[in-house]
Enzyme design. Structure first.
Site, mmCIF file in Angstrom:
data_model
loop_
_atom_site.group_PDB
_atom_site.id
_atom_site.type_symbol
_atom_site.label_atom_id
_atom_site.label_comp_id
_atom_site.label_asym_id
_atom_site.label_seq_id
_atom_site.Cartn_x
_atom_site.Cartn_y
_atom_site.Cartn_z
ATOM 1 N N HIS A 98 0.826 -1.209 0.000
ATOM 2 C CA HIS A 98 0.000 0.000 0.000
ATOM 3 C C HIS A 98 0.862 1.263 0.000
ATOM 4 C CE1 HIS A 98 -4.168 0.897 -0.128
ATOM 5 N NE2 HIS A 98 -4.433 1.030 1.152
ATOM 6 N N ASN B 186 -6.796 6.466 4.391
ATOM 7 C CA ASN B 186 -8.185 6.885 4.191
ATOM 8 C C ASN B 186 -8.437 8.354 4.559
ATOM 9 O OD1 ASN B 186 -7.961 6.528 6.921
ATOM 10 N ND2 ASN B 186 -9.813 5.309 7.166
ATOM 11 N N ASP C 92 -0.667 2.638 -5.277
ATOM 12 C CA ASP C 92 -0.656 1.214 -5.588
ATOM 13 C C ASP C 92 -1.921 0.879 -6.374
ATOM 14 O OD1 ASP C 92 -1.875 1.870 -2.957
ATOM 15 O OD2 ASP C 92 -2.460 -0.228 -2.962
ATOM 16 N N ASN D 251 -9.039 3.579 -1.062
ATOM 17 C CA ASN D 251 -9.447 4.547 -0.038
ATOM 18 C C ASN D 251 -8.680 5.863 -0.098
ATOM 19 O OD1 ASN D 251 -11.495 2.947 0.997
ATOM 20 N ND2 ASN D 251 -10.142 1.935 2.452
#
Length: 190
Positions: free
Chosen positions: A21, A69, A94, A115
């Protein structure tokens, strides 16, 4: 239109730095390293910022210090302060829908379930910003996605991701100058 802000998406902290991520952070770190720049924590931007000159253009690099997020909070704060338009930004993230080793530029679009992109679109109130999508592959089952992105790639995947970042760095001057079509052609035909 020149790119004046490059944002790498990721999660802050040592526990996350090697996770799939965080490839957006990896890219910004590589870019800063290439231009001998050092990130500095900037509380008013909720993140880490540095400035480099690429192809004669002054470009800020941002790694949000918020979690994925809440990325938009950091991006919005910096963009507002420097009066940057969304189309002057490149967001690096990503991408599950691309195999590890594949990099793609995109002019605009939805969040695709990401997100960090979801929060960025919400904070900027637009989908019209450039993206550099760095493929990390997909675990094969959507139930495994959250666990997958929050773990480190294996040695082979990491090598592929690093190669995609190198390919992307080779077109970054064209991207920054606003020659996105040429950059896409060069990157996408590798």
């Amino acid at each position: 239109m020149a790119i004046k802000l490059i944002v790498g998406l990721g999660n802050p902290g040592k526990d996350y730095q090697s996770h799939r991520h965080n490839v957006g952070f990896w890219f910004c770190d590589a870019l800063a390293n290439l231009y001998s720049a050092t990130f500095k924590k900037e509380a008013k931007f909720f993140g880490y910022v540095t400035q480099v000159t690429i192809a004669g253009v002054s470009v800020r690099l941002l790694k949000p210090g918020t979690f994925m997020n809440r990325s938009g909070q950091s991006i919005q704060a910096l963009a507002k302060f420097y009066q940057l338009e969304a189309n002057e930004m490149l967001v690096v993230h990503d991408e599950l829908d691309l195999d590890a080793g594949v990099a793609r530029l995109k002019a605009e679009g939805g969040h695709g379930g990401h997100n960090g992109l979801r929060d960025t679109i919400k904070a900027l109130d637009t989908k019209v910003f450039y993206r550099l999508r760095l493929g990390i592959g997909h675990p094969g089952n959507k139930e495994q996605v959250a666990d997958y992105v929050l773990h480190s790639p294996n040695k082979s995947e990491l090598e592929h991701i690093q190669n995609a970042m190198i390919d992307s760095l080779q077109v970054i001057e064209e991207v920054v100058k606003g020659n996105i079509d040429q950059a896409m052609k060069n990157l996408h035909t590798k």
